[in-house]
Every structure is written in C-alpha cells, then in structure tokens.
Design a protein around this motif. Structure first.
Motif: not given
Length: 497
Positions: A294-304, A306-311, A392-395
């Motif tokens: 789960a941590v690996e998947l979350a970090l991949t989303k952040i790195r790419d 590709d974070v859908e929603t944030r708190w 959430r996204h850099p651009h």
C-alpha cells in the motif's frame, strides 16, 4: 443501480464516484456547491445536485429515485463537530427512509476494544453516526476502518511527513499501540461491493488489511519502502495526545484541528475483531493489500503526479459560508482594500499561464520566500493551515482544491486564477492572477490582492502588512513575468523581446 454519493468533493467520495461509474452504476452527487465538481474528470458523467445535510429541506430532491446512498461526510476539525454530525445523520436517515432508499452505506471508524466511553471524541462521533443510520429503518452497512493508507489521505500524510522529516524523534507512548491499517484500494472495493449486498444486511463490519502493526513499526516499514535510513525513535511519557497533535501539526501538513482527533484515535488500539465482510464480499485473488505494498502504491502515485484526491480538498473553513469575491469597491457598504500590479510580458499568454497555474507548493510564490515561510509558520502557530498543504499536482489546478493556505475559488484555463485565503486573518482575502494576449507574442500579467477587513483589527492588519506589499506582491509580479519569458525562450525557434 442509482447511487447518491455525499461527500463527493472529499478524499474517499472523489475516488468512489468514478469506480461506481466504471461498475455500471448511475451516480448523483450531493454537494453544497456544484462548482466544486465542475472540473473533475468525471463531471460530465454524473448528476450534481446542491444541498446541505444541515438543511433537511434540501434532501428529498437529492434522494428522489435513489437506491443506494453513500454517506461519506463528517465535520472533523470544526468546533462542535459531534453535534453537527449527529444532526446531519439524523436528517439524512429520515430523508432516506421517506424516499424509499434501498440501502445506506457509511464509512466510519473502529470501535475501541476498551469500550466507547473511553473513545476519542472523533471515534465516539463516528460510532454515533453509525448507530443513527443503522436505526433509520433503511438497511445500512457501516464499514469500520482504522488508518487508511493511500496517496493524499490525512493519515498517510501524517505518517509520511513524520517519517521523512525526522530521522530521529521523541515520540509519545501511543506509537506502541497496535493498528490494522487498510489500503485505500481495498476500502473502495468494499464500498462499491456494498451496493450489491442483500437487503437483509443491516450491520457494521470491521474492514482492515492483513497486517497488524504499531505506529512505530509503520514508520520504520515506511522508511524501508521509501529507501530511507533507519529511524531512531525514543518514546516518552511526557507527550500527551494534546501535545502530540501540536507536534504533528508543526511537522506535517495536517493542521492541529485535524491532527488532534487523528492522534486521539491512535491512543487506543484499532485492530479488527472480525472479518465477516468476506462472507459477502470475498477477498480478492492474492488477498488484501499489505502495508508495504500500500505504501509502495501511494508513493508511486505521488511520484507520478497521479494523486486523485487529497484530504485537504475537503478540509478548511466552511465552504458554505465562504463569500464570493467583492467586485464593488463599496461592497456591502464596507471597506475593500486592494493591491493591483500589472506587467507587460515578452512572452505569449500560454507561457504566462503555465507559470500562473504552477504557483505554490514546491514551485513557491515567486517572491521573498522567507516572507511566505514566516507567514505560513505564523498561521500554523495560531492554529491555521499554514503553507504545508502544498498542491495535488505540480502543473494543474481544479476549482475547490487547496493550494498552500489558499483555496482555488475560480479558474478559467489560460486566463484567470482566483484564490481565496484560508490563513487566519481578521477579514477575508483573495488573490487574482490573470493572463491576456497583448500584441504579437506578448501578453499582459494582472495581479490583484483584495482584502475585506473585519472590525478594527482588520484595518490594523492591512495597515501593518501594506509596507511589505511592494516587496512581496511587486516582486511576485516581476518574477512571474520573468519566469514566463524564460519559459517562452526555451520553446524551440522562439525569441523573446
């Protein structure tokens, strides 16, 4: 199925909607402001209705014709949230029963093994809401989850920042309490699956991943997955839950108002007592997602990116109470202070817009970083959100998103970005950034800060900060223009004047 999703602008609701659509359901979203769902990728595939759980007269229209109603709202972080959530659940339960809804699905929190009277206010409120919905007369499923691990969740961000920023730390005793976290993908799978449960099912289910860990073990395993060095942790009896929440608030992006109930929820152990849900929704092939994965998947989303929603999308001052930007200088008969800056930019408007839409977060605010940092720290120290919410996204930005201590109130791609302040100030504040073409391969940058003071303190505040505006806002306008010109100069075959 015809599904209603409340909390569609929130962390879980914003991820649930596209998964319900993919599963073939028709979806209606209930929100206090339809504009906050205007820019989401699935906006054209859902029906959006405006309403408010605190105003029961708005609920019949939202629930008309609905078979499955997802209840994904709470008032965590607001003063008096227990009473607010109690009233909202009572209104919703009555309206769902009157509308003939077939099922309610609610995502709550764990019930501590020591008994509810020892629970934190957060968990006590979640349990109360669950009871209200179960007693509604509408078959209800209450899913009880502890820590949710996924990119953008408040619990994950708390874990992430504590682990990454502090290679050595003094921690409270609760880091040794056992927790059974669950991956956000498994939470969403259960939520979608609940739409097909038999009508006779009216009960709560514990949902959790396969690993039982202490918070200390979670930090150390996060460090291992993230490739960080071993973390040195020294537990102490000195840090109470209250002090711990301030410590979490200073180190992580999660403000004190949210950190405190989250920390209080960790004081008791949160381990699943049953796995009965598997009798209705069997575990996926290969089993539920483990903590490390789960941590690996979350970090991949952040790195790419590709974070859908944030708190932070759903966190902040009451959106229903937010006033629109005053355009009349004599708005409501009161004072409106403004700071206006303009610059002609030797770059096309699209290059200027790319710089505008990229402000904040890791990209910064293009002027006097120390001043912005100090303002952020002062906000945190007074209980505000500070700068650490980032973006959430850099651009790319969407209406309703948090951007450091601002919220995106309006965005017209290529033209306008309007931000509403959520830092603690004695009044209301906005910042507008505009780009418009101005001749051959040139553009004009317009920047306007607006402040509506509240009482004498508001006028004094504006007088105190005005001397710094040339440095902060003037520098911001110059540096955004310069950034656009540098960006335009990097385009192949482009020359700036």
């Amino acid at each position: 199925m015809r599904c209603l999703v409340t909390g569609a602008t929130g962390y879980i609701g914003g991820r649930l909607v596209p998964r319900l659509l993919a599963d073939g359901h028709a979806v209606r979203c209930l929100t206090r402001s339809a504009g906050r769902l205007r820019d989401v990728p699935w906006a054209g595939e859902v029906e959006v209705t405006e309403g408010d759980l605190s105003r029961p007269e708005t609920l019949p229209a939202a629930l008309a014709g609905i078979e499955i109603a997802y209840y994904l709202v709470h008032s965590l972080g607001q003063a008096g949230f227990e009473a607010t959530d109690r009233a909202a659940a009572t209104h919703f339960a009555a309206a769902a029963r009157a509308a003939g809804v077939r099922r309610i699905v609610y995502l709550g929190g764990p019930v501590p093994p020591t008994g509810e009277r020892h629970a934190s206010a957060h968990l006590r409120s979640r349990a109360e809401v669950g009871r209200i919905l179960l007693d509604s007369g509408v078959p209800t499923v209450v899913l009880r989850a502890a820590v949710i691990i996924g990119s953008g969740s408040a619990s994950f961000e708390m874990l992430r920042y504590l682990t990454e920023r502090l290679p050595a730390m003094v921690t409270p005793r609760w880091v040794h309490n056992r927790i059974q976290p669950i991956a956000v993908r498994d939470v969403l799978r259960y939520l979608v699956g609940c739409a097909t449960l038999p009508d006779r099912v009216n009960r709560g289910f514990d949902i959790a991943g396969p690993d039982v860990l202490t918070f200390l073990e979670m930090m150390r395993r996060y460090a291992a997955v993230a490739g960080l060095s071993h973390r040195v942790v020294l537990p102490t009896r000195v840090l109470s839950p209250g002090l711990s929440s301030y410590w979490v608030g200073l180190i992580t992006p999660v403000p004190n108002a949210i950190a405190r109930p989250l920390v209080e929820s960790l004081v008791q152990e949160a381990v699943a007592r049953e796995h009965d849900i598997a009798g209705y929704l069997p575990d996926p092939p290969g089993g539920l997602t483990g903590f490390d994965r789960a941590v690996e998947l979350a970090l991949t989303k952040i790195r790419d990116f590709d974070v859908e929603t944030r708190w932070s999308t759903a966190s902040g001052p009451d959106q229903a109470a937010a006033e629109p930007l005053p355009s009349d200088p004599n708005w409501s008969g009161g004072s409106v202070y403004t700071d206006v800056r303009q610059a002609r930019v030797a770059a096309p408007a699209d290059a200027l817009w790319r710089i505008i839409e990229g402000v904040g977060g890791e990209n910064g605010w293009y002027s006097f970083p120390l001043a912005w940092s100090v303002r952020g720290w002062l906000d945190r120290l007074t209980g505000g959100v500070g700068l650490r919410r980032g973006r959430r996204h850099p651009h790319r930005l969407l209406v309703g998103e948090a951007l450091d201590f601002w919220r995106v109130e309006e965005i017209v791609p290529g033209e306008l970005l309007r931000l509403r302040a959520e830092m603690r100030v004695p009044g209301r504040a906005w910042l507008e950034l505009r780009a418009e073409p101005d001749g051959d391969r040139a553009s004009r940058y317009s920047q306007r800060a607006v402040f509506v003071p509240r009482g004498l303190a508001g006028h004094a505040y504006w007088a105190a900060v005005s001397p710094f505006h040339t440095l902060v806002f003037g520098g911001m306008a110059r540096n955004i223009a310069a950034g656009a010109e540098r960006l335009a100069g990097s385009y192949p075959g482009t020359r700036t004047r």
